[in-house]
Write a protein that holds these residues in place. Structure first.
Motif, PDB file in Angstrom:
ATOM      1  N   ALA A  88       4.631  12.781 -13.855  1.00 23.61           N
ATOM      2  CA  ALA A  88       5.472  12.666 -12.629  1.00 23.61           C
ATOM      3  C   ALA A  88       4.573  11.753 -11.721  1.00 23.61           C
ATOM      4  O   ALA A  88       3.442  11.938 -11.439  1.00 23.61           O
ATOM      5  CB  ALA A  88       5.651  14.150 -12.010  1.00 23.61           C
ATOM      6  N   GLY A  89       5.281  10.843 -11.209  1.00 23.75           N
ATOM      7  CA  GLY A  89       4.574   9.975  -9.962  1.00 23.75           C
ATOM      8  C   GLY A  89       4.275   8.544 -10.830  1.00 23.75           C
ATOM      9  O   GLY A  89       3.691   7.906 -10.138  1.00 23.75           O
ATOM     10  N   GLU A  90       4.144   8.858 -12.051  1.00 22.69           N
ATOM     11  CA  GLU A  90       3.381   7.468 -12.819  1.00 22.69           C
ATOM     12  C   GLU A  90       4.174   6.389 -12.726  1.00 22.69           C
ATOM     13  O   GLU A  90       3.581   5.109 -12.687  1.00 22.69           O
ATOM     14  CB  GLU A  90       3.026   8.187 -14.130  1.00 22.69           C
ATOM     15  N   GLN A  91       5.476   6.625 -12.803  1.00 23.06           N
ATOM     16  CA  GLN A  91       6.459   5.381 -12.929  1.00 23.06           C
ATOM     17  C   GLN A  91       6.217   4.660 -11.492  1.00 23.06           C
ATOM     18  O   GLN A  91       6.401   3.302 -11.612  1.00 23.06           O
ATOM     19  CB  GLN A  91       7.987   5.894 -13.290  1.00 23.06           C
ATOM     20  N   GLU A  92       6.298   5.362 -10.672  1.00 21.88           N
ATOM     21  CA  GLU A  92       6.357   4.549  -9.406  1.00 21.88           C
ATOM     22  C   GLU A  92       5.063   3.813  -9.066  1.00 21.88           C
ATOM     23  O   GLU A  92       5.225   2.715  -8.692  1.00 21.88           O
ATOM     24  CB  GLU A  92       6.496   5.783  -8.185  1.00 21.88           C
ATOM     25  N   VAL A  93       3.928   4.551  -9.458  1.00 20.61           N
ATOM     26  CA  VAL A  93       2.661   3.536  -9.573  1.00 20.61           C
ATOM     27  C   VAL A  93       2.771   2.511 -10.252  1.00 20.61           C
ATOM     28  O   VAL A  93       2.328   1.286  -9.821  1.00 20.61           O
ATOM     29  CB  VAL A  93       1.418   4.742  -9.792  1.00 20.61           C
ATOM     30  N   VAL A  94       3.135   2.533 -11.487  1.00 18.48           N
ATOM     31  CA  VAL A  94       3.209   1.312 -12.415  1.00 18.48           C
ATOM     32  C   VAL A  94       4.143   0.261 -11.828  1.00 18.48           C
ATOM     33  O   VAL A  94       3.845  -0.816 -11.735  1.00 18.48           O
ATOM     34  CB  VAL A  94       3.581   1.756 -13.743  1.00 18.48           C
ATOM     35  N   GLU A  95       5.362   0.661 -11.307  1.00 17.18           N
ATOM     36  CA  GLU A  95       6.322  -0.321 -10.614  1.00 17.18           C
ATOM     37  C   GLU A  95       5.725  -0.788  -9.401  1.00 17.18           C
ATOM     38  O   GLU A  95       5.600  -2.132  -9.484  1.00 17.18           O
ATOM     39  CB  GLU A  95       7.585   0.514 -10.208  1.00 17.18           C
ATOM     40  N   GLU A  96       4.946  -0.232  -8.560  1.00 15.60           N
ATOM     41  CA  GLU A  96       4.385  -0.889  -7.474  1.00 15.60           C
ATOM     42  C   GLU A  96       2.927  -1.835  -8.011  1.00 15.60           C
ATOM     43  O   GLU A  96       2.994  -2.965  -7.475  1.00 15.60           O
ATOM     44  CB  GLU A  96       3.695   0.214  -6.591  1.00 15.60           C
ATOM     45  N   LEU A  97       2.459  -1.278  -9.179  1.00 15.54           N
ATOM     46  CA  LEU A  97       1.485  -2.473  -9.830  1.00 15.54           C
ATOM     47  C   LEU A  97       2.005  -3.571 -10.253  1.00 15.54           C
ATOM     48  O   LEU A  97       1.360  -4.722  -9.939  1.00 15.54           O
ATOM     49  CB  LEU A  97       0.684  -1.805 -10.994  1.00 15.54           C
ATOM     50  N   GLY A  98       3.179  -3.435 -10.928  1.00 12.40           N
ATOM     51  CA  GLY A  98       4.052  -4.752 -11.375  1.00 12.40           C
ATOM     52  C   GLY A  98       4.471  -5.582  -9.987  1.00 12.40           C
ATOM     53  O   GLY A  98       4.184  -6.991 -10.135  1.00 12.40           O
ATOM     54  N   GLN A  99       4.636  -5.069  -8.853  1.00  9.50           N
ATOM     55  CA  GLN A  99       5.077  -5.693  -7.613  1.00  9.50           C
ATOM     56  C   GLN A  99       3.923  -6.472  -7.147  1.00  9.50           C
ATOM     57  O   GLN A  99       3.875  -7.816  -6.831  1.00  9.50           O
ATOM     58  CB  GLN A  99       5.645  -4.876  -6.713  1.00  9.50           C
ATOM     59  N   ARG A 100       2.568  -5.838  -7.107  1.00  8.82           N
ATOM     60  CA  ARG A 100       1.276  -6.501  -6.664  1.00  8.82           C
ATOM     61  C   ARG A 100       0.800  -7.333  -7.512  1.00  8.82           C
ATOM     62  O   ARG A 100       0.241  -8.534  -6.955  1.00  8.82           O
ATOM     63  CB  ARG A 100       0.344  -5.221  -6.322  1.00  8.82           C
ATOM     64  N   LEU A 101       1.328  -7.321  -8.839  1.00  3.42           N
ATOM     65  CA  LEU A 101       0.650  -8.238  -9.842  1.00  3.42           C
ATOM     66  C   LEU A 101       1.703  -9.570  -9.394  1.00  3.42           C
ATOM     67  O   LEU A 101       1.166 -10.684  -9.397  1.00  3.42           O
ATOM     68  CB  LEU A 101       0.828  -7.859 -11.097  1.00  3.42           C
TER      69      LEU A 101
END
Length: 223
Positions: A88-101
């Protein structure tokens, strides 16, 4: 209940108890093995990917606008992590990582513009913060699942100990009761013969054994 029935029931109970112990032990080991595999496949793999991403960020920190090779390695590890979401919560972190990348990649495309030179280091720092957050989510899950596995292992050990105790008590009861049942007719016969030897003809010699030992030879009464 005759001697043969007692022996059969005793050994049947022992067999059932031993089969129960073996079946429960096998089931417990299978459960622990499956849980261990799930942890290795899910959380430990994500932690490994996070470490790869952090190493790429260490290289990017030296040349954030020109080191596209490190950026590509980071993107590849992030893509693998996106396919291994389990907490739980991992999906949101990964999506934000993609945006920052994507922001960092845009800055690299705009280099050597002054704005890109200023914005690149904070972008790398934000990627590092989010990567640590992703690793922390999976590390916490590893700790939690390991504790759960330890509790299940302790419970399985306690249950096996109970089964073994029951098996031991049953075996002791069988060992104690079967010989007693086997010699009881012989004791009655010996007592009757002793009475006959002492010319006490009021006691009779049993003609038929109450167990499966067969028939006693001789007349039904002493003479």
């Amino acid at each position: 209940m005759n001697l043969k029935t007692k022996i059969n029931l005793g050994f049947l109970a022992m067999l059932l108890l031993l089969l129960s112990i073996g079946g429960y032990g096998y089931y417990s080991l299978r459960q622990l093995d499956r849980n261990s595999r799930d942890v290795l496949t899910a959380n430990l793999y994500s932690v490994t990917l996070g470490q790869q991403m952090l190493r790429s960020l260490d290289e990017l920190a030296r040349q954030p606008l020109t080191d596209t090779v490190a950026t590509a390695r980071f993107a590849a590890a992030l893509s693998k992590e996106a396919g291994n979401i389990t907490e739980a919560g991992e999906q949101e972190v990964v999506e934000e990582l993609g945006q920052r990348l994507r922001v960092l990649q845009q800055l690299q495309s705009a280099a050597p513009a002054p704005a890109a030179l200023v914005a690149a280091p904070p972008a790398v720092a934000e990627l590092r913060r989010l990567t640590y957050q992703m690793v922390e989510v999976n590390t916490a899950a590893l700790t939690r699942k390991t504790a759960q596995a330890n509790r299940r292992a302790d419970e399985a050990n306690r249950n096996l100990l109970v089964f073994l105790t029951l098996a031991t008590l049953l075996a002791l009861g069988l060992v104690g009761s079967v010989p007693e049942a086997a010699v009881q007719p012989l004791r009655r016969l010996t007592a009757a013969l002793n009475h006959a030897t002492e010319r006490d003809f009021s006691a009779s010699i049993p003609r038929k054994a109450p167990t499966n030992l067969g028939r006693w030879p001789g007349p039904s009464t002493a003479c």
